[in-house]
Design a protein around this motif. Structure first.
Motif, short mmCIF file in Angstrom:
data_model
loop_
_atom_site.label_atom_id
_atom_site.label_comp_id
_atom_site.label_asym_id
_atom_site.label_seq_id
_atom_site.Cartn_x
_atom_site.Cartn_y
_atom_site.Cartn_z
N THR A 1 0.82 -1.22 0.00
CA THR A 1 0.00 0.00 0.00
C THR A 1 0.85 1.26 0.00
O THR A 1 0.37 2.33 -0.34
CB THR A 1 -0.91 0.01 1.24
N ASP A 2 2.10 1.15 0.40
CA ASP A 2 2.97 2.33 0.47
C ASP A 2 3.91 2.39 -0.74
O ASP A 2 5.04 2.83 -0.63
CB ASP A 2 3.80 2.32 1.75
N VAL A 3 3.42 1.98 -1.90
CA VAL A 3 4.28 1.89 -3.08
C VAL A 3 4.84 3.26 -3.47
O VAL A 3 5.94 3.36 -4.01
CB VAL A 3 3.50 1.25 -4.26
N GLN A 4 4.10 4.35 -3.18
CA GLN A 4 4.60 5.69 -3.54
C GLN A 4 5.86 6.04 -2.75
O GLN A 4 6.66 6.86 -3.18
CB GLN A 4 3.51 6.74 -3.28
N ASP A 5 6.01 5.44 -1.56
CA ASP A 5 7.21 5.70 -0.77
C ASP A 5 8.43 4.97 -1.31
O ASP A 5 9.55 5.17 -0.83
CB ASP A 5 6.99 5.27 0.69
N LEU A 6 8.22 4.09 -2.29
CA LEU A 6 9.32 3.28 -2.82
C LEU A 6 9.87 3.83 -4.14
O LEU A 6 10.52 3.10 -4.87
CB LEU A 6 8.84 1.84 -3.05
N GLN B 1 3.54 -2.49 -15.24
CA GLN B 1 3.05 -2.13 -13.90
C GLN B 1 3.92 -1.06 -13.25
O GLN B 1 3.42 -0.15 -12.58
CB GLN B 1 2.99 -3.37 -13.02
N LEU B 2 5.23 -1.17 -13.43
CA LEU B 2 6.14 -0.17 -12.87
C LEU B 2 5.88 1.21 -13.48
O LEU B 2 5.87 2.22 -12.77
CB LEU B 2 7.60 -0.59 -13.11
N VAL B 3 5.66 1.25 -14.78
CA VAL B 3 5.38 2.54 -15.43
C VAL B 3 4.07 3.12 -14.93
O VAL B 3 3.95 4.32 -14.69
CB VAL B 3 5.36 2.37 -16.96
N GLN B 4 3.07 2.25 -14.74
CA GLN B 4 1.75 2.72 -14.31
C GLN B 4 1.71 3.20 -12.87
O GLN B 4 0.74 3.84 -12.46
CB GLN B 4 0.71 1.61 -14.53
N THR B 5 2.75 2.94 -12.08
CA THR B 5 2.81 3.50 -10.74
C THR B 5 3.05 5.00 -10.76
O THR B 5 2.86 5.68 -9.74
CB THR B 5 3.94 2.86 -9.92
N GLY C 1 12.69 2.77 -9.31
CA GLY C 1 13.57 3.16 -10.40
C GLY C 1 14.75 2.22 -10.56
O GLY C 1 15.14 1.86 -11.68
N GLN C 2 15.32 1.81 -9.44
CA GLN C 2 16.44 0.87 -9.48
C GLN C 2 15.99 -0.49 -10.01
O GLN C 2 16.70 -1.14 -10.78
CB GLN C 2 17.04 0.73 -8.08
N LEU C 3 14.79 -0.92 -9.57
CA LEU C 3 14.27 -2.22 -10.06
C LEU C 3 14.06 -2.18 -11.57
O LEU C 3 14.44 -3.12 -12.28
CB LEU C 3 12.96 -2.54 -9.36
N ALA C 4 13.44 -1.10 -12.06
CA ALA C 4 13.20 -0.99 -13.50
C ALA C 4 14.51 -0.98 -14.27
O ALA C 4 14.64 -1.64 -15.31
CB ALA C 4 12.40 0.27 -13.80
N ALA C 5 15.51 -0.24 -13.77
CA ALA C 5 16.80 -0.18 -14.45
C ALA C 5 17.47 -1.56 -14.48
O ALA C 5 18.08 -1.95 -15.49
CB ALA C 5 17.71 0.83 -13.76
N SER D 1 14.50 9.66 -17.30
CA SER D 1 15.86 9.84 -16.79
C SER D 1 16.23 8.77 -15.76
O SER D 1 17.41 8.48 -15.57
CB SER D 1 16.00 11.23 -16.17
N MET D 2 15.24 8.18 -15.07
CA MET D 2 15.53 7.08 -14.14
C MET D 2 15.91 5.80 -14.89
O MET D 2 16.73 5.02 -14.40
CB MET D 2 14.28 6.78 -13.30
N CYS D 3 15.29 5.61 -16.05
CA CYS D 3 15.49 4.36 -16.79
C CYS D 3 15.56 4.70 -18.29
O CYS D 3 14.61 4.43 -19.04
CB CYS D 3 14.33 3.42 -16.49
#
Length: 719
Positions: free
Chosen positions: A429-434, A463-467, A439-443, A473-475
């Motif tokens: 539920t706290d995905v916005q805090d991550l 799913q990562l993009v839709q968050t 960004g590191q996971l996507a990279a 610039s992160m990926c």
């Protein structure tokens, strides 16, 4: 907490040869929060629409002349005001093309700056320290200008402040190492002089920033040693007699910022609100030496709340308008959106909890400092049931692995294992805090996908993009990976959610989409809403054609085509009213049309398109133009769709990039003729509207009769 969001480039820079200055002289707000006027250090003034990263107009003085004052916008007269060669005031409107033909007035003394505020008359500050209202000065341009400053005293910075009752001008000066502040009031007309307290010998402020609240001006200034001071200047006060000594101006230390080795040479501080200050040109406390950052500091609690590394040389310039920071660095002029919510110690420490609705209903106890500082290790006021509920929720939402463990897993595990663990992480539920972790996971996922042909996780990347926690610039390789894998749904999502896609990547998407066979495009799964829009557009291909802004191009083209009567009867739908691309290809092209770009950076890449693809894209843009212009076309306000302005902008860009080639391409002859016809119709329409402009203005001034019954007839005569 304060936040810095992903920035974007407004335009490129042409710094001086020795890189001593950025080439930007000033940035001023224009008619609204989305328009700014940028003045370079040489000869040009440019009006930008910030959200589109696009220049709307540009004006230049002659070779040999120099703009010596940042241009401002006079909202009362809808005119621009600038100064060239220190003494020539230039005034022009947006529709003016050549500054030499605009109004000019030469004054008797050198001008330092012109200041303007919404719905107020601009004020002219001379290098002598004298101040005049613009209208008063223009009524007698050669009037004598008094010397307010002493010998060897020079202005270093100035601004204007608007209070409840009047406009004020404040400026700082330097004389033999001493710094002074002047406050010019107009009602009554008084001038107050203050002396700033000295810092270490030889140190003068690098930047100043001012704000107004509660009948006081707050002045914030940064020194090369990293000290940020605040002085409070009362708006009301008695004017000083001529020759009277300057009053001392007390100060208080707001921040003592780390500067690394030596002193700062190019840095700036900007007040954002009563509790936050933005600083650029200083190192981050946690980063290594040699890196310059833009940071937001909380001055109430002395905490760093947001930071962003700025690549390239920092020039010590920073402007802030409408929750956006404008920063020249390296060879880019960047816009960084920011947010500064109301400050509290809990948020400054990063301990402020986002209380869930259900939990807040279950417990009515007031949070205590013990809760905030000790993470609610003990709270007797909560019931056992509430604690159990919260513990259960945490156990349900917690992923089986930590972020670091998932990063290691991505390097070697199978697609199924990676997908399972990342989906578990995204279910929190706290995905916005991550956001940094995502960004590191996507990279990491993109890096392995590029290295291993068999490894690709399209659903996880989508799913990562839709968050909405990612950006280009992160990926930076994500969009290119999607193009390589022909994952056009992921491309669509990136074009929708990434605000900082470079023009080169946008053009790569365009080339891929336009060259894709329609049969292949129809096999692609895309967002349903975007498909609905195209279905509506294409459903009306064989409907009767309405007027486009009072003009029917189909009739015009038939009359000029010279075909037989039989041919005209058989041709029920002109070719330009039939979509030249398939349904799904049109959806993808629409995403390109809605992507932000800068003309300067996009044009070189557009020239790489082949003539056949340019003609096809222009035909599609023509189709959209006709559909949007038809009076009978139902505007899709509820759906994400390109605007008519965006369509016409792309038409102009393509013609700019390929006009010579198109003029020599036989297939483009009819298309160019149609576009020329459309332009003529628009010119004719606006010409007719111009004839009745005065009458329409008079209609707005007419008083509405409020005593109207259920039925009435009113006759209005237009002369």
């Amino acid at each position: 907490m304060a936040a810095l969001y992903e920035g974007y480039t407004l335009c490129g820079l042409t710094p001086s040869q020795n890189l001593s200055n950025s080439g930007i002289q000033g940035v001023e707000p224009e008619r609204d929060s989305d328009h700014v006027v940028v003045t370079d250090s040489r000869r040009s003034v440019t009006l930008f629409k910030v959200s589109d990263q696009k220049s709307l107009s540009s004006w230049t003085v002659k070779q040999g002349q120099t703009l010596t004052c940042s241009a401002v916008y006079n909202s009362k007269t809808k005119e621009y005001v600038a100064v060239s060669d220190s003494k020539v005031i230039r005034i022009w409107k947006e529709e003016d093309i050549h500054l030499d033909k605009a109004f000019k007035a030469t004054v008797s003394s050198d001008i330092w700056r012109v200041h303007s505020a919404a719905e107020l008359e601009p004020v002219v500050l001379f290098q002598t320290g004298a101040v005049r209202f613009l209208d008063s000065l223009l009524s007698a341009p050669k009037q004598p200008i008094e010397d307010v400053l002493a010998q060897e005293e020079a202005i270093r910075w100035s601004t204007n402040v608007v209070t409840e009752s009047q406009q004020l001008v404040i400026f700082t000066t330097e004389q033999k190492g001493d710094n002074f502040l002047y406050l010019q009031r107009f009602n009554p007309n008084t001038l107050q002089k203050y002396r700033l307290e000295g810092e270490e010998p030889g140190l003068s402020p690098l930047s100043f920033s001012a704000s107004y609240k509660d009948k006081h001006i707050r002045l914030v200034y940064l020194y090369p040693n990293g000290h940020v001071y605040q002085s409070i200047v009362p708006v009301r006060g008695l004017g000083a007699d001529e020759g009277a000594p300057a009053l001392p101006l007390p100060r208080s230390l707001l921040l003592a910022l780390p500067v690394g080795e030596g002193l700062l040479e190019a840095a700036s501080a900007q007040v954002l609100d009563e509790a936050h200050v933005a600083v650029v040109g200083l190192p981050h406390p946690s980063a290594g030496a040699g890196k310059d950052f833009l940071c937001i500091w909380n001055t109430n609690f002395q905490t760093l709340q947001a930071g962003k590394e700025m690549k390239g040389k920092i020039y010590g310039q920073l402007w802030g308008y409408s929750n956006k920071l404008f920063i020249p660095h390296g060879k880019s002029f960047s816009v960084i959106p920011y947010e500064c919510p109301k400050s509290s110690l809990a948020s400054a420490l990063g301990k402020l909890r986002q209380t869930k609705t259900e939990e807040s209903k279950a417990s009515t106890s007031v949070p205590s400092w013990n809760n905030i500082l000790h993470e609610d290790k003990a709270n007797p006021s909560k019931t056992v049931e509430t604690r159990k509920t919260r513990t259960t929720r945490k156990s349900q939402s917690a992923p089986s692995l930590t972020n670091d463990q998932i990063m290691e897993l991505i390097k070697t595990a199978s697609v199924a294992e990676v997908q399972k663990e990342v989906e578990g992480l995204l279910s929190r539920t706290d995905v916005q805090d991550l956001q940094p972790s995502l960004g590191q996971l996507a990279a990491a996922l993109v890096s392995r996908s590029l290295g291993e042909e068999a490894f690709y996780t399209p659903s996880i990347l989508a799913q990562l993009v839709q968050t909405r926690c990612l950006c280009h610039s992160m990926c930076p390789d994500l969009v290119l990976l999607a193009l390589e894998k022909k994952d056009y749904f992921l491309c669509q999502l990136c074009l929708q959610f990434f605000p900082d896609i470079p023009e080169a990547v946008t053009c790569a998407c365009l080339k891929t989409f336009i060259s894709m066979p329609d049969s292949d495009a129809e096999k692609v799964n895309l967002e349903p809403e975007s498909i609905s829009l195209m279905e509506t557009l294409m459903a009306g291909e064989r409907d009767p054609v309405g007027l486009q802004n009072g003009f029917s191009p189909a009739t015009n083209d038939m009359d000029q085509a010279g075909g037989t009567e039989a041919e005209k009867k058989e041709t029920t739908t002109p070719p330009e009213h039939i979509c030249p691309v398939g349904l799904h290809k049109g959806v993808l092209l629409n995403e390109v049309l809605m992507t932000a770009y800068s003309d300067f950076f996009l044009l070189p890449h557009l020239k790489d398109l082949s003539p056949q693809h340019v003609v096809l894209f222009l035909r599609y843009l023509q189709f959209l133009y006709l559909k949007y212009s038809q009076d009978a076309f139902p505007q899709m306000h509820g759906l994400r769709s390109p605007t008519l302005t965006q369509i016409m902008d792309w038409v102009c860009l393509l013609l700019d990039a390929h006009f010579t080639v198109l003029a020599m391409t036989p297939e483009a002859k009819g298309l160019l003729h149609n576009l020329h016809t459309f332009v003529k119709s628009q010119v004719r329409l606006f010409s007719e509207l111009g004839k009745i402009e005065g009458s329409l203005h008079e209609l707005n001034k007419m008083k509405v009769n409020k005593d109207i019954g259920q039925y009435s007839i009113e006759v209005i005569e237009l002369f």
